[in-house]
Design an enzyme around this catalytic site. Sequence first.
Site, PDB file in Angstrom:
ATOM      1  N   THR A  45      12.660   8.320  -2.377  1.00 35.41           N
ATOM      2  CA  THR A  45      13.694   7.696  -3.198  1.00 35.41           C
ATOM      3  C   THR A  45      13.239   7.362  -4.618  1.00 35.41           C
ATOM      4  OG1 THR A  45      15.126   6.890  -1.429  1.00 35.41           O
ATOM      5  CG2 THR A  45      15.015   5.544  -3.413  1.00 35.41           C
ATOM      6  N   CYS A  58       4.802   3.644  -2.673  1.00 39.15           N
ATOM      7  CA  CYS A  58       4.181   2.500  -2.016  1.00 39.15           C
ATOM      8  C   CYS A  58       2.983   2.008  -2.806  1.00 39.15           C
ATOM      9  CB  CYS A  58       3.718   2.887  -0.615  1.00 39.15           C
ATOM     10  SG  CYS A  58       5.018   3.554   0.405  1.00 39.15           S
ATOM     11  N   GLY A  78       7.687  -0.073  -2.917  1.00 41.21           N
ATOM     12  CA  GLY A  78       7.541  -0.915  -1.734  1.00 41.21           C
ATOM     13  C   GLY A  78       6.116  -1.476  -1.685  1.00 41.21           C
ATOM     14  N   ASN A 110       1.172  -0.381   4.268  1.00 38.16           N
ATOM     15  CA  ASN A 110       2.191  -0.635   3.254  1.00 38.16           C
ATOM     16  C   ASN A 110       3.412  -1.294   3.889  1.00 38.16           C
ATOM     17  OD1 ASN A 110       2.793   1.764   4.708  1.00 38.16           O
ATOM     18  ND2 ASN A 110       4.327   2.283   3.161  1.00 38.16           N
ATOM     19  N   CYS A 138       5.969   0.037   5.247  1.00 35.40           N
ATOM     20  CA  CYS A 138       6.506   0.705   6.432  1.00 35.40           C
ATOM     21  C   CYS A 138       5.424   1.222   7.370  1.00 35.40           C
ATOM     22  CB  CYS A 138       7.438   1.843   6.013  1.00 35.40           C
ATOM     23  SG  CYS A 138       8.778   1.307   4.926  1.00 35.40           S
ATOM     24  N   THR A 139       4.203   0.786   7.183  1.00 35.86           N
ATOM     25  CA  THR A 139       3.042   0.997   8.068  1.00 35.86           C
ATOM     26  C   THR A 139       2.561   2.437   8.181  1.00 35.86           C
ATOM     27  OG1 THR A 139       4.152   1.291  10.239  1.00 35.86           O
ATOM     28  CG2 THR A 139       3.837  -0.983   9.465  1.00 35.86           C
ATOM     29  N   GLU A 140       2.904   3.306   7.229  1.00 34.93           N
ATOM     30  CA  GLU A 140       2.402   4.677   7.329  1.00 34.93           C
ATOM     31  C   GLU A 140       1.279   4.991   6.345  1.00 34.93           C
ATOM     32  OE1 GLU A 140       5.520   5.273   4.076  1.00 34.93           O
ATOM     33  OE2 GLU A 140       5.056   3.899   5.719  1.00 34.93           O
ATOM     34  N   THR A 144      16.797   6.851   3.997  1.00 31.69           N
ATOM     35  CA  THR A 144      17.865   7.276   3.099  1.00 31.69           C
ATOM     36  C   THR A 144      17.852   8.777   2.850  1.00 31.69           C
ATOM     37  OG1 THR A 144      17.669   5.125   2.010  1.00 31.69           O
ATOM     38  CG2 THR A 144      18.967   6.804   0.899  1.00 31.69           C
TER      39      THR A 144
END
Length: 947
Positions: free
Chosen positions: A354, A370, A398, A582, A584-586, A773
């Site tokens: 995004t 991130c 993020g 981060n 979203c944990t990736e 998204t």
Amino acid sequence: MSSDLITPLDAPHFDHSHDDDDVETLDNTALSHYAVIRRNGQLTAFDANKIAMAMTKAFLEVEGYSATRSTRIKHTVKSLTEQVVQKLMAQVSTHQKIHIETIQDQVELALMAAGEHKVARAYVLYREQHAKIRAATAQKPLIHVKNARGEILPLDEPKIAQRVAQACRDLSDVDVDVIMQASFRNLYDGIAEEDINQVLIMAARTLIESEPNYSYVAARLLLDDLRRETFTQIHIGIAEEITADMMNEYYVDYFQAYIHYGIERELLDPRLAEYDLTQLAACIKPERDLQFTYLGLQTLYDRYFLHWDQVRFELPQAFFMRVAMGLALNESQREQRTLEFYDLLSHFDFMSSTPTLFNSGTLRPQLSSCFLTTIPDDLEGIFGAIRDNALLQKWAGGLGNDWTPVRGMGSLIKGTNGQSQGIVPFMKVANDTLIAVNQGGKRKGSGCAYLETWHIDIEEFLELRKNTGDERRRTHDMNTANWIPDLFMERVHLDQEWTLFSPHEVPDLHERYGDDFKIAYTQYEQMAAEGKIRLSKKVSAVGLWRKMLTMLFETGHPWITFKDPCNIRNPQQHVGVVHSSNLCTEITLNTKANEEIAVCNLGSINLVAHINEQGQLDEEKLARTVQIAMRMLDNVIDINYYSVSTAQTANLRHRPVGLGLMGFQDALYRLRLPYASEAAIEFADYSMEFISYQAIYTSTLLAEERGCYSTFKGSLWSQGILPIDSLQLLAQSRGHYLSLSLAQRLDWNGLRERVKTVGMRNSNCMAIAPTATISNICGVSQSIEPAFQNLFVKSNLSGEFTVINSWLVADLKKLGIWDDVMVNDLKYFDGHLASIARIPDDMKRLYQTAFEIESSYLIEAAARRQKWLDQAQSLNLYMAQPAGRKLDSLYKLAWIRGLKTTYYLRTLGATHVEKSTVNLPNYQQPMETLMSPNSCNLDGGECEACQ
């Protein structure tokens, strides 16, 4: 009062002399901007009192005059009226109109849901009776339209029908007449000409649940609006209404005008004008505008397309070309590379994250997704880190914050000779910053706080998301995650004690992992026992673990992530430590307080687009996609705008990227593999191995062309240790606490030698993000997720959208059992197939939804992917009926399988599911409540800062 505006039970034989005394008057102040469309096309003010009157008369018809004197009935009428009003307001936005039939539908539903079956039955019968009378006698209402010049003209039905027919062209099982009939229900006399298309779109939207192709119809009607808006704004001398068929002719002129228009308004980078715009415009594929679903295009319209004074001037293919141009600015063959990038994006083979889509080609190209930071243990450093958070999230980043170094509550502050209040008050400030800085007004700020399990404040940290307790010690807008060392998990297995410390007394624990951590930690425990450490606390490891899982179930936080596999398998362990993930944990990258903020640049492959007609992974196409995508991601690093210098330092030194995937569930559908199957697990392994091989190989190609990243020497890469090899390092540290298949299909030996000899352009290559998204944009399933439901309503910042599983519908059509009854069944059973007798068992298994799949299958598939990843994956876990023992087993399995991180735990809970068009009387058993997962606090259930 006209009978058109009140209940159809307002029959002449009723005695209404007492009505006004028996109905409580409702306040309509908040509803003043809503209007009701009568059946003759005229408008009247919305009045909730008429709904209450209608219900009162319905009770009067069934139960007699005494009903209106009943306190119970009065309370019921008031409550049901409020419910109906809330439902109606949720269906329309401010200043929109509501048809009288829609109101009566909701009254009927409310009566049924409340168990007032006799009253509802009388209501239904009367509506049917009067509908027949009106059909026999009524004439079609005469509708007039007000055009842009203020002229009042008769409605041009043939023109509208032609527009709808164009939107339906080449789509099966859609009907122009059905859309027209649904549209006339919401047309009213004096409607503005520009509002007619919105009525058509809404009509098509309501039909999606019965036929997925109506989503494409709605999208194409939205395109009509977008073209009209765009060409009016840019003023390129086109007076006629432009249709999709005409775009081949007009895109060239439009595209060049669009670029200059954006540059003049200081929205686009002036360097875009240096491209050969004629060449690029000639290569635009207007027909690709037609591949959008309504959800995808509306999302782009609301939040991605460039606008000036709130008017859009960017069409979809111009959008993709602008993003591609922005990513090719530093290429020597700019036009050639732009067209490669454009083809990948516009064909939905790959989609950038995004932030890249938002900002590529603009004056502020913040393209990275991130940012990971470590918070230092001093006042200036803490507030400096919070300031950095604000600057980073302003441009759509993020955040993942490592709070472990900050000293705990009760520890000594030497400068003031006072005691610290611990991490919580500072985290509250960070939480409020997320609210204040809302990513440039495009979406909510988003961040996640991480804390190691030995921190003295861990027990308070676990409760940050609780809805009870002191609000000054709660962070309702910030995600939280446990950063768990392997030693703690071993203590849990052995039911041993665990010791909590304040980090200022044990500062090196933050920097240690694996065996080094175990040695240092046990030494500190001995020192604490001897009284040499001022602040420590012994707890039961099992007790703390149970509290972690309890809070995870109750609040959805903190998430469970594992420190040691992130570090032991870290290719960059020679230059730092991974202290957190981060948002979203990736992402698993090194951070260093005051020196390096880790940055990752993301994009995702659409996996289903790489399954060929023979039902096989198209390896040739996938290899090409990976090579182009990796080049795009590497370009982000140099083009990116950095609002914080320490982020620029880290990104240019290490050059990490995160290539991920989406559409995994769709790929399984195409392969006819149930998610809960060994074959699906094998496919997860095979597909990720191939992507990993190609991503690493491409990074070596980029290294040959552009040079290695600066810290390559000493990395695991430089030693020929690839992600699959680093599992051996974890096994050596873990011993018997690791169990995972190490099988491989490809020839990795040659690639190992190439990596050692040629080098790598990127310190990290892969990470699987949520794609909340961008998967909507591409019209595919999210990331590696199983299907949430086969039919549901999705809510996000763009509104509410009906989502139906088009793969399932296609299969049901082949069996000849896709009909209104099946739609009703799907809605009633909340998209689950298990209770629908007509559906074959093998199809039920193929289309099992997230809460029907045994959670261990999600872990097993993720473990196979993790073999090949140099970073991690956003892994949601679903559990229909969570229990302490189940949660304990599930998260221990995740650890034993070597997963680095997990994400949300989704559990079932009552929600607001819309069943307004279900024929409820056909279902005699008690109606089940639609269940949905605990949702992220971001964007109505979408955690999307990464993607």
